[in-house]
Enzyme design. Sequence first.
Site, PDB file in Angstrom:
ATOM      1  N   LYS A  13       0.808  -1.220   0.000  1.00  0.00           N
ATOM      2  CA  LYS A  13       0.000   0.000   0.000  1.00  0.00           C
ATOM      3  C   LYS A  13       0.846   1.277   0.000  1.00  0.00           C
ATOM      4  O   LYS A  13       0.609   2.174  -0.799  1.00  0.00           O
ATOM      5  CB  LYS A  13      -0.815  -0.012   1.299  1.00  0.00           C
ATOM      6  CG  LYS A  13      -2.219   0.341   1.213  1.00  0.00           C
ATOM      7  CD  LYS A  13      -3.015  -0.027   2.464  1.00  0.00           C
ATOM      8  CE  LYS A  13      -2.288  -0.468   3.695  1.00  0.00           C
ATOM      9  NZ  LYS A  13      -1.935   0.572   4.658  1.00  0.00           N
ATOM     10  N   ARG A  88      -9.986   2.774   8.308  1.00  0.00           N
ATOM     11  CA  ARG A  88      -9.656   1.404   8.680  1.00  0.00           C
ATOM     12  C   ARG A  88     -10.763   0.761   9.501  1.00  0.00           C
ATOM     13  O   ARG A  88     -10.632  -0.389   9.918  1.00  0.00           O
ATOM     14  CB  ARG A  88      -8.387   1.412   9.515  1.00  0.00           C
ATOM     15  CG  ARG A  88      -7.138   0.962   8.767  1.00  0.00           C
ATOM     16  CD  ARG A  88      -6.006   1.024   9.771  1.00  0.00           C
ATOM     17  NE  ARG A  88      -4.880   0.249   9.477  1.00  0.00           N
ATOM     18  CZ  ARG A  88      -3.731   0.742   8.998  1.00  0.00           C
ATOM     19  NH1 ARG A  88      -3.654   2.002   8.664  1.00  0.00           N
ATOM     20  NH2 ARG A  88      -2.695  -0.037   8.857  1.00  0.00           N
ATOM     21  N   ARG A 127      10.727  -5.902   5.622  1.00  0.00           N
ATOM     22  CA  ARG A 127      10.834  -4.491   5.221  1.00  0.00           C
ATOM     23  C   ARG A 127      11.884  -3.744   6.046  1.00  0.00           C
ATOM     24  O   ARG A 127      12.007  -3.985   7.244  1.00  0.00           O
ATOM     25  CB  ARG A 127       9.491  -3.770   5.429  1.00  0.00           C
ATOM     26  CG  ARG A 127       8.455  -4.159   4.444  1.00  0.00           C
ATOM     27  CD  ARG A 127       7.363  -3.147   4.431  1.00  0.00           C
ATOM     28  NE  ARG A 127       6.563  -3.154   5.650  1.00  0.00           N
ATOM     29  CZ  ARG A 127       5.258  -2.933   5.667  1.00  0.00           C
ATOM     30  NH1 ARG A 127       4.626  -2.687   4.557  1.00  0.00           N
ATOM     31  NH2 ARG A 127       4.593  -2.937   6.808  1.00  0.00           N
ATOM     32  N   ARG A 160      10.743  -1.289  11.065  1.00  0.00           N
ATOM     33  CA  ARG A 160       9.704  -0.623  11.855  1.00  0.00           C
ATOM     34  C   ARG A 160       9.396  -1.501  13.065  1.00  0.00           C
ATOM     35  O   ARG A 160       9.322  -2.720  12.930  1.00  0.00           O
ATOM     36  CB  ARG A 160       8.432  -0.499  11.004  1.00  0.00           C
ATOM     37  CG  ARG A 160       8.238   0.866  10.396  1.00  0.00           C
ATOM     38  CD  ARG A 160       7.131   0.860   9.389  1.00  0.00           C
ATOM     39  NE  ARG A 160       5.831   0.444   9.914  1.00  0.00           N
ATOM     40  CZ  ARG A 160       4.702   0.460   9.216  1.00  0.00           C
ATOM     41  NH1 ARG A 160       4.709   0.885   7.976  1.00  0.00           N
ATOM     42  NH2 ARG A 160       3.568   0.074   9.750  1.00  0.00           N
ATOM     43  N   ARG A 171      -1.545  -7.252  13.726  1.00  0.00           N
ATOM     44  CA  ARG A 171      -2.085  -6.263  12.772  1.00  0.00           C
ATOM     45  C   ARG A 171      -2.997  -6.949  11.752  1.00  0.00           C
ATOM     46  O   ARG A 171      -4.026  -6.389  11.352  1.00  0.00           O
ATOM     47  CB  ARG A 171      -0.941  -5.521  12.073  1.00  0.00           C
ATOM     48  CG  ARG A 171      -0.219  -4.554  13.011  1.00  0.00           C
ATOM     49  CD  ARG A 171       1.112  -4.107  12.461  1.00  0.00           C
ATOM     50  NE  ARG A 171       0.996  -3.319  11.259  1.00  0.00           N
ATOM     51  CZ  ARG A 171       1.975  -3.163  10.374  1.00  0.00           C
ATOM     52  NH1 ARG A 171       3.129  -3.753  10.551  1.00  0.00           N
ATOM     53  NH2 ARG A 171       1.782  -2.411   9.318  1.00  0.00           N
TER      54      ARG A 171
HETATM   55  P1  AMP Z   1       0.316   1.698   8.685  1.00  0.00           P
HETATM   56  O1  AMP Z   1       1.636   2.332   8.418  1.00  0.00           O
HETATM   57  O2  AMP Z   1      -0.772   2.208   7.808  1.00  0.00           O
HETATM   58  O3  AMP Z   1       0.394   0.199   8.701  1.00  0.00           O
HETATM   59  O4  AMP Z   1      -0.103   2.137  10.193  1.00  0.00           O
HETATM   60  C1  AMP Z   1       0.719   1.834  11.313  1.00  0.00           C
HETATM   61  C2  AMP Z   1      -0.105   1.825  12.589  1.00  0.00           C
HETATM   62  O5  AMP Z   1      -0.707   3.109  12.818  1.00  0.00           O
HETATM   63  C3  AMP Z   1      -1.286   0.846  12.589  1.00  0.00           C
HETATM   64  O6  AMP Z   1      -0.892  -0.470  12.949  1.00  0.00           O
HETATM   65  C4  AMP Z   1      -2.208   1.475  13.642  1.00  0.00           C
HETATM   66  O7  AMP Z   1      -1.742   1.241  14.953  1.00  0.00           O
HETATM   67  C5  AMP Z   1      -2.026   2.961  13.348  1.00  0.00           C
HETATM   68  N1  AMP Z   1      -3.016   3.455  12.336  1.00  0.00           N
HETATM   69  C6  AMP Z   1      -2.724   3.922  11.084  1.00  0.00           C
HETATM   70  N2  AMP Z   1      -3.850   4.312  10.453  1.00  0.00           N
HETATM   71  C7  AMP Z   1      -4.870   4.079  11.320  1.00  0.00           C
HETATM   72  C8  AMP Z   1      -6.284   4.251  11.246  1.00  0.00           C
HETATM   73  N3  AMP Z   1      -6.892   4.743  10.147  1.00  0.00           N
HETATM   74  N4  AMP Z   1      -7.027   3.891  12.333  1.00  0.00           N
HETATM   75  C9  AMP Z   1      -6.450   3.399  13.448  1.00  0.00           C
HETATM   76  N5  AMP Z   1      -5.123   3.192  13.576  1.00  0.00           N
HETATM   77  C10 AMP Z   1      -4.326   3.540  12.528  1.00  0.00           C
END
Ligand code: AMP
Length: 216
Positions: A13, A88, A127, A160, A171
């Site tokens: 993504k 989400r 990653r 990360r 996740r």
């Molecule tokens: P990502 O980089 O998009 O995988 O986001 C990393 C982390 O940020 C996720 O595992 C959540 O803990 C938090 N996060 C990101 N976007 C959201 C969202 N729209 N709603 C809730 N938590 C989020």
Amino acid sequence: MRLVLLGKPGSGKGTQAKQIAKKFGIAPISTGDLIRRAIADKSELGREFSSYSDRGLLVPDQLVLALVQESLGAAGNEGGFLLDGFPRTVPQAQSLEDWLLNRGHSLNGVLNIVVPSNILVERAVGRRFCVRDGSSYHVKFAPPKHPGICDQCGGALQQRDDDREEVVNQRLLQYEQKTSPLVGFYQLRGKLINIDGVGTPLEVEGRIAAALGSGS
Ligand code: AMP
């Protein structure tokens, strides 16, 4: 152009978001990046975010909505936006729909990058990103020339915190429980565009461009 990008952790993504946004000249808005920035700034809000994201849990809707509103306000009034990692949950999707409706807008499409679960963990756990310029790598699929060092700037490469295997599994579970209902939500509204996410980033980019009708 107002787009949403849906996909499980490790679906590619983030990589695709940057390319699509560049191609269409729209603002990429990544809630994951906004959250990581707040955590790096060591603000009070950042500490609260990390208490969820470190464990692979979603941050509560209210906190995310407050965070995303500002970026959305600026981008929504101009060329458009590409949302990466938002919405989400169904309440987040509903809030986005209301927010757009109040401004006489709606989404052009929701790209759902589909990758089988068995590939996702390997992709996410391998990653690495550069601490200096943010470039991304993968230890197996896109390795740097010298292990642990960024090809672009010589910065150190890091994993990360939430890409450790046990956190990735959590996740994925959160995705199944809270995010996967969005597929039906957007299908009902005729917005869903499924994209096969298996292959190289360039192949996936080509499929997205074709689906959006941009030619190459
Ligand atoms: P990502 O980089 O998009 O995988 O986001 C990393 C982390 O940020 C996720 O595992 C959540 O803990 C938090 N996060 C990101 N976007 C959201 C969202 N729209 N709603 C809730 N938590 C989020």
